[in-house]
Design a protein around this motif. Structure first.
Motif, PDB file in Angstrom:
ATOM      1  N   GLY A 396       0.805  -1.218   0.000  1.00 38.09           N
ATOM      2  CA  GLY A 396       0.000   0.000   0.000  1.00 38.09           C
ATOM      3  C   GLY A 396       0.835   1.263   0.000  1.00 38.09           C
ATOM      4  O   GLY A 396       0.573   2.200  -0.764  1.00 38.09           O
ATOM      5  N   LEU A 397       1.859   1.317   0.860  1.00 38.72           N
ATOM      6  CA  LEU A 397       2.702   2.514   0.933  1.00 38.72           C
ATOM      7  C   LEU A 397       3.460   2.749  -0.373  1.00 38.72           C
ATOM      8  O   LEU A 397       3.590   3.892  -0.832  1.00 38.72           O
ATOM      9  CB  LEU A 397       3.691   2.375   2.088  1.00 38.72           C
ATOM     10  N   ALA A 398       3.951   1.674  -0.977  1.00 44.69           N
ATOM     11  CA  ALA A 398       4.685   1.832  -2.233  1.00 44.69           C
ATOM     12  C   ALA A 398       3.790   2.405  -3.326  1.00 44.69           C
ATOM     13  O   ALA A 398       4.213   3.277  -4.099  1.00 44.69           O
ATOM     14  CB  ALA A 398       5.263   0.489  -2.668  1.00 44.69           C
ATOM     15  N   CYS A 399       2.548   1.931  -3.392  1.00 47.32           N
ATOM     16  CA  CYS A 399       1.611   2.453  -4.402  1.00 47.32           C
ATOM     17  C   CYS A 399       1.299   3.926  -4.146  1.00 47.32           C
ATOM     18  O   CYS A 399       1.232   4.725  -5.086  1.00 47.32           O
ATOM     19  CB  CYS A 399       0.321   1.632  -4.401  1.00 47.32           C
ATOM     20  N   LEU A 400       1.112   4.289  -2.886  1.00 45.79           N
ATOM     21  CA  LEU A 400       0.811   5.685  -2.555  1.00 45.79           C
ATOM     22  C   LEU A 400       1.979   6.606  -2.901  1.00 45.79           C
ATOM     23  O   LEU A 400       1.778   7.724  -3.391  1.00 45.79           O
ATOM     24  CB  LEU A 400       0.475   5.814  -1.073  1.00 45.79           C
ATOM     25  N   LEU A 401       3.182   6.160  -2.660  1.00 42.01           N
ATOM     26  CA  LEU A 401       4.349   7.000  -2.912  1.00 42.01           C
ATOM     27  C   LEU A 401       4.531   7.316  -4.397  1.00 42.01           C
ATOM     28  O   LEU A 401       5.123   8.346  -4.753  1.00 42.01           O
ATOM     29  CB  LEU A 401       5.609   6.330  -2.362  1.00 42.01           C
ATOM     30  N   THR A 402       4.025   6.448  -5.274  1.00 47.20           N
ATOM     31  CA  THR A 402       4.194   6.693  -6.711  1.00 47.20           C
ATOM     32  C   THR A 402       3.504   7.976  -7.159  1.00 47.20           C
ATOM     33  O   THR A 402       3.915   8.588  -8.148  1.00 47.20           O
ATOM     34  CB  THR A 402       3.650   5.525  -7.543  1.00 47.20           C
ATOM     35  N   ILE A 403       2.455   8.396  -6.453  1.00 45.46           N
ATOM     36  CA  ILE A 403       1.715   9.583  -6.894  1.00 45.46           C
ATOM     37  C   ILE A 403       2.512  10.862  -6.654  1.00 45.46           C
ATOM     38  O   ILE A 403       2.180  11.905  -7.215  1.00 45.46           O
ATOM     39  CB  ILE A 403       0.349   9.686  -6.189  1.00 45.46           C
ATOM     40  N   PHE A 404       3.564  10.801  -5.823  1.00 47.12           N
ATOM     41  CA  PHE A 404       4.372  11.985  -5.543  1.00 47.12           C
ATOM     42  C   PHE A 404       5.606  12.062  -6.441  1.00 47.12           C
ATOM     43  O   PHE A 404       6.371  13.019  -6.346  1.00 47.12           O
ATOM     44  CB  PHE A 404       4.814  11.985  -4.075  1.00 47.12           C
ATOM     45  N   ILE A 411      11.829   5.927 -13.728  1.00 49.84           N
ATOM     46  CA  ILE A 411      12.537   4.782 -13.155  1.00 49.84           C
ATOM     47  C   ILE A 411      12.191   4.623 -11.674  1.00 49.84           C
ATOM     48  O   ILE A 411      11.965   3.504 -11.190  1.00 49.84           O
ATOM     49  CB  ILE A 411      14.059   4.938 -13.342  1.00 49.84           C
ATOM     50  N   ILE A 412      12.110   5.725 -10.965  1.00 53.24           N
ATOM     51  CA  ILE A 412      11.757   5.674  -9.542  1.00 53.24           C
ATOM     52  C   ILE A 412      10.316   5.210  -9.374  1.00 53.24           C
ATOM     53  O   ILE A 412      10.003   4.401  -8.486  1.00 53.24           O
ATOM     54  CB  ILE A 412      11.975   7.047  -8.877  1.00 53.24           C
ATOM     55  N   ARG A 413       9.430   5.717 -10.216  1.00 55.60           N
ATOM     56  CA  ARG A 413       8.022   5.293 -10.148  1.00 55.60           C
ATOM     57  C   ARG A 413       7.902   3.796 -10.391  1.00 55.60           C
ATOM     58  O   ARG A 413       7.151   3.089  -9.708  1.00 55.60           O
ATOM     59  CB  ARG A 413       7.185   6.053 -11.177  1.00 55.60           C
ATOM     60  N   THR A 414       8.635   3.293 -11.367  1.00 55.59           N
ATOM     61  CA  THR A 414       8.586   1.869 -11.672  1.00 55.59           C
ATOM     62  C   THR A 414       9.159   1.051 -10.516  1.00 55.59           C
ATOM     63  O   THR A 414       8.634  -0.024 -10.179  1.00 55.59           O
ATOM     64  CB  THR A 414       9.374   1.568 -12.959  1.00 55.59           C
ATOM     65  N   MET A 418       7.212  -1.698  -8.406  1.00 57.04           N
ATOM     66  CA  MET A 418       7.759  -3.038  -8.260  1.00 57.04           C
ATOM     67  C   MET A 418       7.730  -3.483  -6.797  1.00 57.04           C
ATOM     68  O   MET A 418       7.378  -4.623  -6.483  1.00 57.04           O
ATOM     69  CB  MET A 418       9.191  -3.077  -8.787  1.00 57.04           C
ATOM     70  N   VAL A 419       8.061  -2.566  -5.884  1.00 59.93           N
ATOM     71  CA  VAL A 419       7.988  -2.869  -4.451  1.00 59.93           C
ATOM     72  C   VAL A 419       6.542  -3.150  -4.054  1.00 59.93           C
ATOM     73  O   VAL A 419       6.256  -4.075  -3.270  1.00 59.93           O
ATOM     74  CB  VAL A 419       8.563  -1.711  -3.616  1.00 59.93           C
ATOM     75  N   LYS A 421       4.210  -4.337  -6.017  1.00 57.09           N
ATOM     76  CA  LYS A 421       3.866  -5.644  -6.560  1.00 57.09           C
ATOM     77  C   LYS A 421       4.448  -6.760  -5.695  1.00 57.09           C
ATOM     78  O   LYS A 421       3.803  -7.796  -5.477  1.00 57.09           O
ATOM     79  CB  LYS A 421       4.401  -5.754  -7.992  1.00 57.09           C
ATOM     80  N   PHE A 422       5.654  -6.566  -5.196  1.00 60.43           N
ATOM     81  CA  PHE A 422       6.290  -7.537  -4.314  1.00 60.43           C
ATOM     82  C   PHE A 422       5.431  -7.761  -3.063  1.00 60.43           C
ATOM     83  O   PHE A 422       5.143  -8.897  -2.683  1.00 60.43           O
ATOM     84  CB  PHE A 422       7.684  -7.049  -3.919  1.00 60.43           C
ATOM     85  N   GLY A 423       5.029  -6.652  -2.417  1.00 56.31           N
ATOM     86  CA  GLY A 423       4.241  -6.766  -1.197  1.00 56.31           C
ATOM     87  C   GLY A 423       2.901  -7.431  -1.420  1.00 56.31           C
ATOM     88  O   GLY A 423       2.480  -8.306  -0.637  1.00 56.31           O
ATOM     89  N   ILE A 424       2.211  -7.053  -2.490  1.00 54.58           N
ATOM     90  CA  ILE A 424       0.879  -7.599  -2.747  1.00 54.58           C
ATOM     91  C   ILE A 424       0.956  -9.072  -3.159  1.00 54.58           C
ATOM     92  O   ILE A 424       0.114  -9.890  -2.774  1.00 54.58           O
ATOM     93  CB  ILE A 424       0.166  -6.766  -3.829  1.00 54.58           C
ATOM     94  N   THR A 425       1.973  -9.443  -3.946  1.00 51.42           N
ATOM     95  CA  THR A 425       2.127 -10.843  -4.335  1.00 51.42           C
ATOM     96  C   THR A 425       2.370 -11.723  -3.112  1.00 51.42           C
ATOM     97  O   THR A 425       1.783 -12.804  -2.984  1.00 51.42           O
ATOM     98  CB  THR A 425       3.296 -11.000  -5.331  1.00 51.42           C
ATOM     99  N   ALA A 426       3.234 -11.267  -2.211  1.00 55.11           N
ATOM    100  CA  ALA A 426       3.487 -12.025  -0.981  1.00 55.11           C
ATOM    101  C   ALA A 426       2.227 -12.105  -0.126  1.00 55.11           C
ATOM    102  O   ALA A 426       1.885 -13.161   0.426  1.00 55.11           O
ATOM    103  CB  ALA A 426       4.627 -11.379  -0.197  1.00 55.11           C
ATOM    104  N   SER A 427       1.508 -10.993  -0.028  1.00 52.28           N
ATOM    105  CA  SER A 427       0.278 -10.960   0.764  1.00 52.28           C
ATOM    106  C   SER A 427      -0.772 -11.903   0.188  1.00 52.28           C
ATOM    107  O   SER A 427      -1.485 -12.592   0.929  1.00 52.28           O
ATOM    108  CB  SER A 427      -0.269  -9.531   0.805  1.00 52.28           C
ATOM    109  N   LEU A 428      -0.855 -11.962  -1.138  1.00 51.77           N
ATOM    110  CA  LEU A 428      -1.820 -12.847  -1.789  1.00 51.77           C
ATOM    111  C   LEU A 428      -1.492 -14.307  -1.518  1.00 51.77           C
ATOM    112  O   LEU A 428      -2.391 -15.139  -1.368  1.00 51.77           O
ATOM    113  CB  LEU A 428      -1.831 -12.573  -3.295  1.00 51.77           C
ATOM    114  N   SER A 429      -0.203 -14.633  -1.434  1.00 55.38           N
ATOM    115  CA  SER A 429       0.195 -16.006  -1.129  1.00 55.38           C
ATOM    116  C   SER A 429      -0.161 -16.379   0.306  1.00 55.38           C
ATOM    117  O   SER A 429      -0.477 -17.533   0.595  1.00 55.38           O
ATOM    118  CB  SER A 429       1.710 -16.180  -1.339  1.00 55.38           C
TER     119      SER A 429
END
Length: 534
Positions: A396-404, A411-414, A418-419, A421-429
């Motif tokens: 959640g925090l990584a997604c929010l930070l992209t808007i700033f 490259i920083i946004r990507t 990516m971070v 996506k990492f958190g959500i993929t782990a959470s989904l597992s």
């Protein structure tokens, strides 16, 4: 003997099971292709509205797309702005009625997509998002439909039917004459994705001993992730959407040999009073594993388990929300299923928004799934609750930070995405294991089934969230950031289940009965769950 006892005797994860996992893992690569191919086939390349004023005779209209910015107003009309006099004529023909002179699309990245073929831009852009939602709705329908059919006709049969329908309708989509027919064919493909993923997982777990079931389930996820990565290379080489759709679908014909190689589920055969056929399969598996079955083995159903199943049928979905504590935990778990899949597909299907090469982004997003799934093997044993909370917070925090992050720092946004996506993929597992331990035995199957339905609803809504961009470019990432943070806060209200006894009754959840026995994650029967795999 009970079936698990027989598995222990012949080998719970021997050569037979390892070969079986090869057969059920190979289709996972094509399933990932179908799940994410719309990233490329439905991509929106830079485009301009052609003027109604015709170009000179014999001259093809050609524009420098880097010098023109196109935007669509909230009413759906198109507006073009140019800093170059040679492209000012582009804005002619634009108004409330949209583009009157037709569209010109850049072919620098994509030779063709469904968007360029059927002009799904500006006032028609919504159709592209709706098409993605209809495909995701196919996964929901497939989970409900083929979950029921697999209990009646067997896992192997539904896998074979799902693979056959997938290749036929997948190839058919490559030749679709209209967008509506294309979406209908893709909807059917979506239903088959659920059929194959769900029943392949169940078939594997029903042949695997309790000690290896969690690890065996992770193996299929790795193959799905490999397909995610491989799609970037395939799409890079094939830039025409029809050829790409054909390339990911036609290899499905190779699975015709599964008719002779894919075994039935001996556990399902026993549950359907086909003990002789089950025993023949078990003897073959025992020979492959090098542990021949004794001749005096008598397969019989566990009467205690049968009685338990009979008692379970008295409970309904209503029991999930009938009592206060059970209701609170159920609603939180349902929300966690929903938000995990919402953000997972929200990020995965819109990688073009992060500003760098779409093929490289696809490769990175696929690659990050490998460590995300692996790390959960180490964190789950310590704490289910903290693991779920931590990975949701990271995502959640990584997604929010992209808007700033400004657009010129793509490259920083990507990297932040990516971070996320990492958190959500782990959470989904994690949520699959966590929810199976939260629900008591008498409603565990119903609870996971409802969680699966909520997850698929998240998948349906994910493409629609991007329609909010017409009001604010940051709106989708705000949603994808805040929703996991809400889920992280709600996770603190759930009990810790790591190394704890699984509850059998609703009364135990409510606190009226105390238990002090050890029980393993394998005590629930995966054959009746509607599994959500990526």
């Amino acid at each position: 003997m009970k079936f698990d006892d027989v598995l222990n005797e012949i080998g719970g994860f021997g050569r037979f099971q390892k070969t079986l996992y090869i057969w059920i893992c190979l289709p996972q690569i094509l399933l990932a292709f179908h799940m994410f191919v719309s990233i490329f086939t439905s991509a929106v390349p830079p485009h301009l509205c052609l003027s109604t004023w015709p170009p000179p005779a014999g001259q093809e209209p050609s524009f420098n797309f880097s010098q023109v910015e196109l935007s669509c107003s909230a009413e759906g009309s198109a507006q073009a702005y140019s800093s170059n006099s040679s492209t000012r004529a582009v804005s002619e023909g634009l108004g409330v009625g949209g583009c009157q002179g037709g569209w010109e699309y850049s072919k620098e990245i994509f030779h063709s997509t469904v968007v360029t073929e059927w002009d799904l831009v500006c006032e028609n852009a919504t159709l592209n998002n709706i098409g993605s939602s209809i495909y995701m709705f196919g996964l929901l329908v497939g989970a409900a439909l083929f979950g029921t059919l697999s209990d009646k006709y067997g896992r192997r049969t539904i896998i074979l039917v799902g693979l056959a329908l997938q290749v036929v309708f997948g190839v058919g989509a490559a030749f679709a004459p209209t967008f509506s027919i294309y979406i209908l064919l893709r909807f059917v493909v979506g239903t088959t994705i659920s059929a194959v993923i769900m029943n392949a997982f169940v078939l594997g777990t029903e042949w695997t001993g309790p000690k290896h079931r969690m690890l065996a389930g992770i193996i299929t996820d790795y193959f799905f992730g490999f397909g995610y990565i491989l799609l970037a290379g395939v799409a890079y080489l094939i830039r025409d959407w029809r050829h790409l759709q054909l390339a990911i679908s036609a290899p499905g014909f190779l699975f015709i040999f599964y008719i002779w190689l894919l075994p039935k589920s001996a556990r399902w055969l026993m549950a359907n009073q086909k003990n002789e056929e089950a025993l023949d399969l078990i003897r073959k598996a025992a020979l492959v594993n090098g542990n021949p079955l004794r001749d005096d083995i008598d397969l019989q159903q566990d009467h205690k388990s049968a009685k338990t199943v009979k008692n379970q049928r008295k409970h309904t979905v209503i029991d999930l929300v009938r009592t206060p504590k059970m209701r609170r935990q159920s609603l939180i778990v349902f929300y966690l299923w929903f938000v995990n899949v919402l953000v997972y597909y929200g990020l995965s299907l819109n990688i073009s928004d992060f500003g760098i090469n779409i093929y490289l982004t696809q490769f990175i997003f696929g690659l990050v799934e490998m460590p995300a799934r692996t790390i959960t093997l180490f964190t789950l044993n310590r704490s289910r609750q903290i693991s779920q909370l931590a990975f949701l917070t990271v995502g959640g925090l990584a997604c929010l930070l992209t808007i700033f992050i400004p657009d010129d720092l793509s490259i920083i946004r990507t990297a932040l995405a990516m971070v996320g996506k990492f958190g959500i993929t782990a959470s989904l597992s994690i949520i699959y294991v966590y929810s199976a331990e939260i629900f008591p035995t008498v409603v565990r199957q119903s609870g996971i089934g409802m969680g699966s339905m909520c997850a698929r609803a998240g998948g349906v809504i994910a493409p629609i969230i991007y329609l909010l961009k017409r009001y604010s470019p940051q709106a989708p990432m705000v949603v994808f950031g805040l929703c996991p943070l809400v889920g992280a806060a709600l996770t603190m209200l759930l009990p810790e289940t790591a190394n704890k006894a699984l509850p059998d009754t609703i009364e135990e959840v409510e606190g009226s009965i105390q238990r002090c026995v050890d029980v393993s994650f394998s005590s629930f029967n995966p054959s009746h769950t509607m599994v959500v795999r990526n």
